[in-house]
Scaffold this motif. Structure first.
Motif, PDB file in Angstrom:
ATOM      1  N   UNK A 295       0.809  -1.213   0.000  1.00 38.80           N
ATOM      2  CA  UNK A 295       0.000   0.000   0.000  1.00 38.80           C
ATOM      3  C   UNK A 295       0.847   1.270   0.000  1.00 38.80           C
ATOM      4  N   UNK A 296       1.961   1.240   0.697  1.00 37.94           N
ATOM      5  CA  UNK A 296       2.805   2.430   0.824  1.00 37.94           C
ATOM      6  C   UNK A 296       4.240   2.073   0.455  1.00 37.94           C
ATOM      7  N   UNK A 297       4.499   1.932  -0.840  1.00 33.92           N
ATOM      8  CA  UNK A 297       5.826   1.561  -1.312  1.00 33.92           C
ATOM      9  C   UNK A 297       6.780   2.751  -1.192  1.00 33.92           C
ATOM     10  N   UNK A 298       8.060   2.481  -1.393  1.00 30.65           N
ATOM     11  CA  UNK A 298       9.079   3.543  -1.376  1.00 30.65           C
ATOM     12  C   UNK A 298       8.778   4.565  -2.471  1.00 30.65           C
ATOM     13  N   UNK A 299       8.310   4.088  -3.617  1.00 30.66           N
ATOM     14  CA  UNK A 299       7.971   4.971  -4.718  1.00 30.66           C
ATOM     15  C   UNK A 299       6.832   5.910  -4.316  1.00 30.66           C
ATOM     16  N   UNK A 300       5.834   5.366  -3.643  1.00 31.33           N
ATOM     17  CA  UNK A 300       4.711   6.174  -3.166  1.00 31.33           C
ATOM     18  C   UNK A 300       5.208   7.220  -2.161  1.00 31.33           C
ATOM     19  N   UNK A 301       6.061   6.791  -1.231  1.00 29.71           N
ATOM     20  CA  UNK A 301       6.611   7.717  -0.238  1.00 29.71           C
ATOM     21  C   UNK A 301       7.353   8.864  -0.912  1.00 29.71           C
ATOM     22  N   UNK A 302       8.160   8.525  -1.905  1.00 29.42           N
ATOM     23  CA  UNK A 302       8.944   9.556  -2.602  1.00 29.42           C
ATOM     24  C   UNK A 302       8.027  10.539  -3.329  1.00 29.42           C
ATOM     25  N   UNK A 303       6.966  10.032  -3.955  1.00 35.12           N
ATOM     26  CA  UNK A 303       6.018  10.924  -4.631  1.00 35.12           C
ATOM     27  C   UNK A 303       5.344  11.859  -3.627  1.00 35.12           C
ATOM     28  N   UNK A 304       4.975  11.337  -2.465  1.00 33.77           N
ATOM     29  CA  UNK A 304       4.333  12.168  -1.450  1.00 33.77           C
ATOM     30  C   UNK A 304       5.294  13.236  -0.934  1.00 33.77           C
ATOM     31  N   UNK A 305       6.539  12.872  -0.710  1.00 36.07           N
ATOM     32  CA  UNK A 305       7.547  13.836  -0.254  1.00 36.07           C
ATOM     33  C   UNK A 305       7.703  14.946  -1.285  1.00 36.07           C
ATOM     34  N   UNK A 306       7.820  14.562  -2.568  1.00 34.33           N
ATOM     35  CA  UNK A 306       7.969  15.564  -3.625  1.00 34.33           C
ATOM     36  C   UNK A 306       6.739  16.456  -3.711  1.00 34.33           C
ATOM     37  N   UNK A 307       5.567  15.867  -3.560  1.00 36.64           N
ATOM     38  CA  UNK A 307       4.326  16.640  -3.618  1.00 36.64           C
ATOM     39  C   UNK A 307       4.287  17.691  -2.509  1.00 36.64           C
TER      40      UNK A 307
END
Length: 111
Positions: free
Chosen positions: A84-96
């Motif tokens: 549900x919360x992959x590293x890729x998802x985390x990185x996108x949220x940080x960038x957002x």
């Protein structure tokens, strides 16, 4: 520089400890559930059931199934698997959120 090396070593030791704990959990799971399954099937056969009836019974595998769910969560945690919360998802949220903060700063910086 020495602190960074020490931090990396502590992190590596923690990772090895997590892997060791999971391997112990897996070994205990297999051994205990083999014992439970063999004992259950044997007891059912002694009570008049044949092997197939004793083996293919939910009660025979109930402990293994429910403990297996817990083991699966332990494995997911140990091997850093989170669908549900992959590293890729985390990185996108940080960038957002960084982009939102940058826009807010520009908006208020221009006035």
């Amino acid at each position: 520089m020495e602190t960074n090396k020490r931090d990396k070593q502590l992190k590596a030791r923690k990772r090895v400890e997590e892997l060791k704990d999971f391997c112990i959990h897996l070994t205990v799971y297999v051994l205990v559930n083999l014992f439970i399954i063999i004992t259950t099937v044997t007891a059912r056969m002694n009570n008049g059931e044949d092997f197939v009836e004793g083996f293919f019974n939910f009660g025979t595998f109930a402990t293994a199934i429910f403990w297996g769910i817990g083991l699966a969560f332990h494995a997911a945690n140990t091997f850093a698997y989170n669908p549900f919360f992959s590293k890729d998802w985390e990185e996108r949220q940080i960038q957002k959120y960084m982009e939102e903060d940058r826009r807010e700063a520009e908006k208020f910086g221009k006035h």
